[in-house]
Scaffold this motif. Structure first.
Motif, mmCIF file in Angstrom:
data_model
loop_
_atom_site.group_PDB
_atom_site.id
_atom_site.type_symbol
_atom_site.label_atom_id
_atom_site.label_comp_id
_atom_site.label_asym_id
_atom_site.label_seq_id
_atom_site.Cartn_x
_atom_site.Cartn_y
_atom_site.Cartn_z
ATOM 1 N N LYS A 193 0.831 -1.193 0.000
ATOM 2 C CA LYS A 193 0.000 0.000 0.000
ATOM 3 C C LYS A 193 0.867 1.246 0.000
ATOM 4 O O LYS A 193 0.458 2.301 -0.464
ATOM 5 N N SER A 194 2.053 1.145 0.569
ATOM 6 C CA SER A 194 3.030 2.220 0.516
ATOM 7 C C SER A 194 4.305 1.596 -0.015
ATOM 8 O O SER A 194 4.807 0.624 0.538
ATOM 9 N N SER A 225 3.131 6.784 1.605
ATOM 10 C CA SER A 225 1.735 7.107 1.891
ATOM 11 C C SER A 225 1.519 6.940 3.386
ATOM 12 O O SER A 225 2.428 6.527 4.123
ATOM 13 N N ASN A 259 -3.166 11.457 4.378
ATOM 14 C CA ASN A 259 -2.290 10.983 3.311
ATOM 15 C C ASN A 259 -1.681 12.152 2.548
ATOM 16 O O ASN A 259 -0.485 12.151 2.228
ATOM 17 N N LYS A 279 2.410 13.141 2.151
ATOM 18 C CA LYS A 279 3.076 13.341 0.861
ATOM 19 C C LYS A 279 3.649 14.742 0.748
ATOM 20 O O LYS A 279 4.738 14.944 0.190
ATOM 21 N N ARG A 285 -4.801 5.702 8.988
ATOM 22 C CA ARG A 285 -5.180 7.115 8.889
ATOM 23 C C ARG A 285 -6.612 7.350 9.364
ATOM 24 O O ARG A 285 -6.923 8.410 9.904
ATOM 25 N N GLN A 319 -8.289 11.100 4.170
ATOM 26 C CA GLN A 319 -7.489 11.313 2.976
ATOM 27 C C GLN A 319 -6.523 12.482 3.164
ATOM 28 O O GLN A 319 -5.423 12.483 2.598
#
Length: 377
Positions: free
Chosen positions: A170-171, A325, A307, A311, A212, A304
């Motif tokens: 996922k990351s 992420s 995230n 970034k 998250r 979101q």
């Protein structure tokens, strides 16, 4: 669609964005909307509800494109087999035979509607998830679906074996301690947003790599101060470190009544105290949105946005944002635990992973290569 159908969609307003509700009105039946409304009222998290709505919308759109009619209830076994054939196919065979896999007319329709993004076969996990939802909808309607039939189960098993897709992270890269320190260095200023982001990063990492969604919905009421502990266990009368317990709310791997909590010690607690004092937050959401003028909102941050923040911090730290992420905090915590020689079961107590196999996957291959387990031959 009737006015009562629109009313049911409006009932989801607190869980779905306007664009999603508009798409639902075009593709879902009244009974399906009722199901989603029931899930919302039953306590399904907003992210899970969005995923359910997206998958259900895709199934409905695929049925119309492939069969020319909406989803039938109960679904025919042939329809489920067709879904598997359209989504799990051999890319090499498709190069030799254009009729292998999803027909181009079906794919073109789904692309035009913004439903289909991939040019290749779907990920097995995606197909499994959508079939599981399809099956669950049958049960909720009191219907017997064909999903447990030998034909469907064998077709799915063989198709997944043929797909042989490598599992992706996922990351792409884990946010280990060294990466975390670089991100924290970008939060060194005294701006409100820097204080918040520093507290969020330290708390998310130090509490075991929280998701998250868990961080976004954390409330002051979930925090509990505990007695300080010695910084050096061998010097109990020496310097003390602050301790805080964090109650974990429902996640995709725990029930509402789990009543679980994790402890954070030292820097995360100190950073969190500074943030709460600066923002004058004594109840409700811990982490809140901040506008460009530094004004702090009253609601919780969107998952979101966590995230997006990470970034952004990566870019400021000179790191490639595409490599990291929010999930990198979770894999990074376990990777760092491996580096520090923390036994996996102990690390899992903090990360709250249920599966040893899943937790072990987050131990980066680089750490394994430097260890003894890969050098026994």
């Amino acid at each position: 669609m009737t006015s009562s159908d629109n009313f049911a969609i409006d009932a989801l307003a607190g869980f779905l964005p306007l664009a999603a509700r508009d798409r639902l009105a075009e593709t879902l039946t009244a009974a399906e909307i009722d199901t989603l409304t029931h899930l919302a009222k039953a306590g399904t998290g907003p992210n899970s509800l969005r995923a359910l709505a997206s998958d259900l919308g895709y199934l409905e759109a695929w049925a119309r494109a492939a069969n020319g009619v909406p989803l039938a209830w109960p679904a025919a076994e042939a329809t489920v087999l067709r879904f598997i054939a359209h989504h799990l196919w051999d890319a090499a065979e498709h190069e030799r035979n254009a009729e292998h896999g999803m027909p181009e007319a079906v794919a073109a329709t789904l692309r035009a509607e913004g439903r289909l993004k991939s040019d290749g076969p779907h990920a097995p996990a995606t197909v499994r998830r959508r079939l599981a939802l399809w099956s669950s909808l049958h049960r909720w309607r009191g219907l017997e679906g064909p999903f447990a039939s030998p034909s469907v189960r064998n077709a799915l098993r063989l198709a997944i074996r043929a797909a042989d897709r490598p599992r992706t992270r996922k990351s792409a890269s884990a946010i280990t301690r060294d990466v975390l320190d670089r991100l924290l260095a970008t939060c060194a200023r005294s701006r409100v947003i820097d204080v918040r982001d520093r507290a969020l990063l330290l708390l998310a990492f130090g509490s075991g790599g929280r998701r998250r969604s868990e961080i976004a919905r954390l409330k002051v009421e979930d925090l509990e101060e505990r007695d300080a502990v010695a910084a050096d266990p061998d010097a109990p009368k020496g310097e003390k470190l602050p301790v805080m317990a964090i109650r974990l709310r429902r996640t995709k791997t725990s029930s509402t009544d789990a009543g679980e909590s994790v402890l954070v010690v030292g820097r995360p607690v100190e950073a969190l105290r500074v943030w709460l004092a600066l923002a004058k937050i004594d109840a409700g959401a811990v982490f809140r949105p901040i506008d460009k003028w530094g004004n702090i909102g009253a609601a919780a941050v969107d998952p979101q946005s966590v995230n997006v923040m990470i970034k952004s911090r990566c870019a400021a730290a000179g790191l490639d944002p595409g490599e990291f992420s929010a999930h990198g905090l979770r894999s990074g915590y376990l990777t760092e635990a491996a580096r520090a020689g923390v036994p996996l079961p102990e690390a899992m107590q903090q990360s709250r992973h249920r599966s040893v196999q899943q937790a072990a996957r987050y131990y980066n291959e680089g750490e394994i290569a430097r260890g003894r387990a890969a050098r026994l031959a």
